[in-house]
Scaffold this active site. Structure first.
Site, PDB file in Angstrom:
ATOM      1  N   ASN A 130       0.868  -1.175   0.000  1.00 15.38           N
ATOM      2  CA  ASN A 130       0.000   0.000   0.000  1.00 15.38           C
ATOM      3  C   ASN A 130       0.908   1.229   0.000  1.00 15.38           C
ATOM      4  O   ASN A 130       1.516   1.547   1.011  1.00 15.38           O
ATOM      5  CB  ASN A 130      -0.884  -0.048   1.259  1.00 15.38           C
ATOM      6  CG  ASN A 130      -1.655   1.235   1.494  1.00 15.38           C
ATOM      7  OD1 ASN A 130      -1.731   2.101   0.619  1.00 15.38           O
ATOM      8  ND2 ASN A 130      -2.237   1.364   2.672  1.00 15.38           N
TER       9      ASN A 130
ATOM     10  N   LYS B 167       0.115   4.276  -0.220  1.00 18.21           N
ATOM     11  CA  LYS B 167      -0.508   5.464   0.377  1.00 18.21           C
ATOM     12  C   LYS B 167      -0.295   6.680  -0.541  1.00 18.21           C
ATOM     13  O   LYS B 167      -0.257   6.509  -1.755  1.00 18.21           O
ATOM     14  CB  LYS B 167       0.033   5.684   1.793  1.00 18.21           C
ATOM     15  CG  LYS B 167      -0.072   4.394   2.622  1.00 18.21           C
ATOM     16  CD  LYS B 167       0.175   4.559   4.074  1.00 18.21           C
ATOM     17  CE  LYS B 167      -0.009   3.220   4.760  1.00 18.21           C
ATOM     18  NZ  LYS B 167       0.164   3.286   6.193  1.00 18.21           N
TER      19      LYS B 167
ATOM     20  N   HIS C 291      -9.356   1.267   5.195  1.00 17.23           N
ATOM     21  CA  HIS C 291      -8.058   1.429   5.864  1.00 17.23           C
ATOM     22  C   HIS C 291      -8.248   2.385   7.046  1.00 17.23           C
ATOM     23  O   HIS C 291      -9.027   3.336   6.956  1.00 17.23           O
ATOM     24  CB  HIS C 291      -7.023   1.978   4.878  1.00 17.23           C
ATOM     25  CG  HIS C 291      -5.636   1.947   5.443  1.00 17.23           C
ATOM     26  ND1 HIS C 291      -5.199   2.886   6.340  1.00 17.23           N
ATOM     27  CD2 HIS C 291      -4.616   1.074   5.269  1.00 17.23           C
ATOM     28  CE1 HIS C 291      -3.943   2.586   6.691  1.00 17.23           C
ATOM     29  NE2 HIS C 291      -3.577   1.489   6.053  1.00 17.23           N
TER      30      HIS C 291
ATOM     31  N   GLU D 229      -6.565   4.736   8.087  1.00 14.92           N
ATOM     32  CA  GLU D 229      -6.303   6.148   7.768  1.00 14.92           C
ATOM     33  C   GLU D 229      -7.524   6.781   7.100  1.00 14.92           C
ATOM     34  O   GLU D 229      -7.795   7.960   7.278  1.00 14.92           O
ATOM     35  CB  GLU D 229      -5.042   6.260   6.883  1.00 14.92           C
ATOM     36  CG  GLU D 229      -3.790   6.018   7.724  1.00 14.92           C
ATOM     37  CD  GLU D 229      -2.605   5.477   6.956  1.00 14.92           C
ATOM     38  OE1 GLU D 229      -2.589   5.512   5.716  1.00 14.92           O
ATOM     39  OE2 GLU D 229      -1.660   4.998   7.630  1.00 14.92           O
TER      40      GLU D 229
ATOM     41  N   GLU E 217      -5.151  -4.831  10.806  1.00 11.56           N
ATOM     42  CA  GLU E 217      -4.085  -3.857  10.976  1.00 11.56           C
ATOM     43  C   GLU E 217      -4.297  -3.074  12.268  1.00 11.56           C
ATOM     44  O   GLU E 217      -5.092  -2.119  12.292  1.00 11.56           O
ATOM     45  CB  GLU E 217      -4.087  -2.864   9.805  1.00 11.56           C
ATOM     46  CG  GLU E 217      -3.851  -3.499   8.461  1.00 11.56           C
ATOM     47  CD  GLU E 217      -3.270  -2.496   7.474  1.00 11.56           C
ATOM     48  OE1 GLU E 217      -2.167  -2.742   6.987  1.00 11.56           O
ATOM     49  OE2 GLU E 217      -3.906  -1.460   7.231  1.00 11.56           O
TER      50      GLU E 217
ATOM     51  N   GLY F 271       2.995   2.083  10.666  1.00 10.45           N
ATOM     52  CA  GLY F 271       4.015   3.127  10.485  1.00 10.45           C
ATOM     53  C   GLY F 271       4.813   3.453  11.738  1.00 10.45           C
ATOM     54  O   GLY F 271       5.521   4.451  11.783  1.00 10.45           O
TER      55      GLY F 271
ATOM     56  N   SER G 227       3.680  -2.325  10.212  1.00 11.58           N
ATOM     57  CA  SER G 227       5.133  -2.444  10.404  1.00 11.58           C
ATOM     58  C   SER G 227       5.711  -3.799  10.003  1.00 11.58           C
ATOM     59  O   SER G 227       6.647  -4.286  10.637  1.00 11.58           O
ATOM     60  CB  SER G 227       5.495  -2.108  11.854  1.00 11.58           C
ATOM     61  OG  SER G 227       5.189  -0.756  12.127  1.00 11.58           O
TER      62      SER G 227
HETATM   63  P1  PGA Z   1       3.131   0.140   7.543  1.00 10.25           P
HETATM   64  O1  PGA Z   1       1.628   0.402   7.021  1.00 10.25           O
HETATM   65  O2  PGA Z   1       3.594  -1.138   6.919  1.00 10.25           O
HETATM   66  O3  PGA Z   1       3.904   1.339   7.074  1.00 10.25           O
HETATM   67  O4  PGA Z   1       3.056   0.041   9.036  1.00 10.25           O
HETATM   68  C1  PGA Z   1       0.732  -0.659   6.858  1.00 10.25           C
HETATM   69  C2  PGA Z   1      -0.574  -0.155   6.310  1.00 10.25           C
HETATM   70  O5  PGA Z   1      -1.031   0.922   6.695  1.00 10.25           O
HETATM   71  O6  PGA Z   1      -1.186  -0.833   5.447  1.00 10.25           O
END
Ligand code: PGA
Length: 255
Positions: free
Chosen positions: A14, A16, A102, A104, A172, A178, A217
């Protein structure tokens, strides 16, 4: 007792809100790496770039086994929704998957699980595979609410009658995204077992065969451990999917 279903893993990146046209080079590199290793990699591979890059990346991935997906879609086919993109448009641009719900999107755009459910339906209407995300915040986790939060998100975000072919669930934990922090393998196992049980209860054999991704992560150094957890059928990767070599290091968990 039915025999245990074999589920083919998926490693999904992803991107983003990252990537300009030059990033298609990353996918070209990745496509080359995968093509070289494709006989050995036992997983499917997906890259979800910003919508602006879908056609370029589709092109870069031609001839490889990398699929391209979107990161979000509107519930409607078309209409007066400035700035939004429909599942049909993603498909038209070359996507075969789309991420919906997601954390976010849930946090930045106030998306409810009901809205996520409508987006998953839109994905199916357009013939896309929906990756439906769920996950608890750190406060919810500290309050011991992880399993109840996930159960409620699953119940409201997943449409009726979904199949193992058209839907994937991604767990997640919001606090792991992140941050470089991950739950222990035991914690992941507990949540994934609960998700599997809920899916089996509601969708029977389809729920048993549905892919469950872990995200938050994931990197090359923890992929083998996390991907080895029961009921983890792949990864949804943010930061570490932006560089072909890092992403390939995660795919290597399936070689
Ligand atoms: P990350 O994000 O691997 O940077 O922690 C995962 C995600 O949001 O899908």
């Amino acid at each position: 007792m039915t025999a245990k279903v074999k589920i083919k893993a998926l490693v999904a990146g992803n991107w983003k809100m990252n990537g300009l046209k030059a990033s298609s080079k990353e996918v070209k590199t990745l496509a080359k790496l995968i093509a070289k290793a494709s006989k050995k990699a036992k997983c499917d591979v997906l890259v979800c770039p910003p919508a602006t890059l879908i056609p370029a990346l589709k092109d870069a991935a031609k001839g490889s086994k990398i699929a391209i997906g979107g990161q979000d879609c509107h519930a409607n086919v078309s209409g007066a929704h400035t700035g939004d993109i429909s599942a049909e448009m993603l498909k038209d641009a070359g996507a075969t998957y789309v991420i919906v719900g997601h954390s976010e999107r849930r946090a930045d755009h106030g998306e409810t699980s009901e809205a996520v459910c409508a987006k998953a339906l839109a994905a199916h209407r357009a013939g896309l595979i929906a990756i439906v995300c769920v996950g608890e915040t750190e406060t919810q986790r500290d309050a011991g609410e992880t399993l109840s939060v996930i159960a409620a998100q699953l119940a409201a975000s997943l449409p009726k009658g979904i199949t193992a072919k058209n839907t994937i669930v991604a767990y997640e934990p919001v606090w792991a995204i992140g941050t470089g922090r991950t739950p222990t393998a035991d914690d992941v196992a507990k949540v994934h077992a609960a998700i599997r049980a809920a899916l089996k209860k509601r969708f029977k054999a389809e729920g048993e065969a549905m892919r469950l991704l872990y995200g938050g992560s994931v990197k090359a150094s923890n992929a083998v451990e996390l991907m080895g957890v029961a009921n983890v059928n792949g990864a949804l990767v943010g930061g570490a999917s932006l560089k072909a070599a890092d992403f390939d290091g995660i795919i290597a968990a399936y070689r």
